[in-house]
Design a protein around this motif. Structure first.
Motif, PDB file in Angstrom:
ATOM      1  N   GLU A 159      32.872  22.879  57.197  1.00 40.79           N
ATOM      2  CA  GLU A 159      31.892  22.006  57.842  1.00 40.79           C
ATOM      3  C   GLU A 159      30.823  22.822  58.564  1.00 40.79           C
ATOM      4  O   GLU A 159      29.651  22.435  58.603  1.00 40.79           O
ATOM      5  CB  GLU A 159      32.602  21.076  58.823  1.00 40.79           C
ATOM      6  N   MET A 160      31.208  23.949  59.138  1.00 41.12           N
ATOM      7  CA  MET A 160      30.248  24.830  59.805  1.00 41.12           C
ATOM      8  C   MET A 160      29.414  25.619  58.808  1.00 41.12           C
ATOM      9  O   MET A 160      28.502  26.347  59.203  1.00 41.12           O
ATOM     10  CB  MET A 160      30.988  25.793  60.735  1.00 41.12           C
ATOM     11  N   GLU A 161      29.763  25.507  57.515  1.00 39.48           N
ATOM     12  CA  GLU A 161      29.058  26.199  56.430  1.00 39.48           C
ATOM     13  C   GLU A 161      29.174  27.708  56.570  1.00 39.48           C
ATOM     14  O   GLU A 161      28.247  28.458  56.238  1.00 39.48           O
ATOM     15  CB  GLU A 161      27.584  25.774  56.380  1.00 39.48           C
ATOM     16  N   TRP A 162      30.334  28.150  57.048  1.00 33.49           N
ATOM     17  CA  TRP A 162      30.586  29.580  57.132  1.00 33.49           C
ATOM     18  C   TRP A 162      31.433  30.075  55.967  1.00 33.49           C
ATOM     19  O   TRP A 162      31.422  31.267  55.667  1.00 33.49           O
ATOM     20  CB  TRP A 162      31.275  29.929  58.458  1.00 33.49           C
ATOM     21  N   ILE A 163      32.183  29.187  55.340  1.00 33.94           N
ATOM     22  CA  ILE A 163      32.914  29.542  54.123  1.00 33.94           C
ATOM     23  C   ILE A 163      32.666  28.457  53.090  1.00 33.94           C
ATOM     24  O   ILE A 163      32.235  27.350  53.421  1.00 33.94           O
ATOM     25  CB  ILE A 163      34.442  29.692  54.387  1.00 33.94           C
ATOM     26  N   ARG A 164      32.926  28.797  51.851  1.00 31.63           N
ATOM     27  CA  ARG A 164      32.780  27.843  50.757  1.00 31.63           C
ATOM     28  C   ARG A 164      33.827  28.166  49.706  1.00 31.63           C
ATOM     29  O   ARG A 164      34.494  29.210  49.752  1.00 31.63           O
ATOM     30  CB  ARG A 164      31.379  27.922  50.148  1.00 31.63           C
TER      31      ARG A 164
END
Length: 240
Positions: A159-164
């Motif tokens: 959600e924080m867009e730090w991992i995908r």
């Protein structure tokens, strides 16, 4: 007989005794003994009530608060005309009225705040493992940490867009892998994952104690060529 004349006159005279009847005029509401305030004053009253009330107010509620004889509906007509084109409008909300910000100025009421979200210890460890060992599966993260990885921890980092999600590993079950994102690189000022600090740098900065790291953080100065060879060898294990 002359003696009976007065009696006949009294009998034929109209009866002035009031009867228990009501004329049509008496059925109407009695007029107030006091005159209603001027329309300009009524308009000010309506304006004051609408400003002081957070919720919309009906015409009946307005008239209940105003002096007897006031016409709140007519006062609203004048008030709406006076506020036309202003920063606030008198708007109708169902059967009630309220003062609201003009629609084209709504953006001025918006307030942007930066929400600081503190990562849990589990999230920090999971993020570090992904950053230093990407692409890495959930099972590999759990093996390194020694505990199960909560789905909420992974969801928070996504959600924080730090991992995908990365490519699936070409092993039984084809597990999905995780990698860090460009947003993670930008947040920490990194050009690539190779710019991550090594174990010695982390200890020098006081971020780690002088003991072996449970996260498997690589030492600084490791041969970059050997890392490239390892990556090339592992590329056959991933699905395109």
């Amino acid at each position: 007989m002359t003696d009976g004349a007065p009696d006949d006159a009294r009998n034929n005279a109209p009866n002035d005794t009031p009867k228990d009847t009501m004329t049509p005029d008496e059925s109407l509401p009695r007029e107030s003994l006091f005159e209603a305030p001027p329309m300009g004053e009524q308009e000010r009253m309506v304006e004051a009530i609408l400003f002081a009330t957070a919720e919309a107010v009906t015409v009946k509620d307005l008239e209940d608060r105003m002096p007897h004889g006031c016409d709140a509906a007519e006062a609203l007509v004048y008030l709406r005309k006076r506020y036309a084109g202003r920063g606030v409008h008198v708007v109708r909300v169902g059967d009630a009225y309220a003062i609201r910000t003009a629609p084209d100025l709504g953006y001025l009421m918006q307030r942007e705040t930066v929400e600081t979200r503190k990562l849990s210890r589990a999230a920090i460890e999971t993020l570090a493992i992904i950053a230093y060992h990407q692409p890495v599966t959930r099972a590999e993260i759990e093996e390194i940490r020694g505990v199960a990885v909560s789905r909420g921890t992974v969801d928070q980092l996504i959600e924080m867009e730090w991992i995908r999600f990365g490519r699936r590993r070409m092993t039984p079950g084809r597990p999905v892998t995780f990698v860090v994102t460009q947003a993670f690189m930008e947040h920490f000022g990194l050009e690539s994952a190779r710019d991550l600090p090594g174990l010695a740098e982390l200890r020098a900065a006081g971020l780690l104690e002088s003991r072996p790291s449970p996260l498997g953080v690589p030492q600084v100065g490791e041969d970059a060529d050997s890392e490239e060879e390892t990556d090339e060898g592992q590329s056959e294990l991933f699905e395109d």
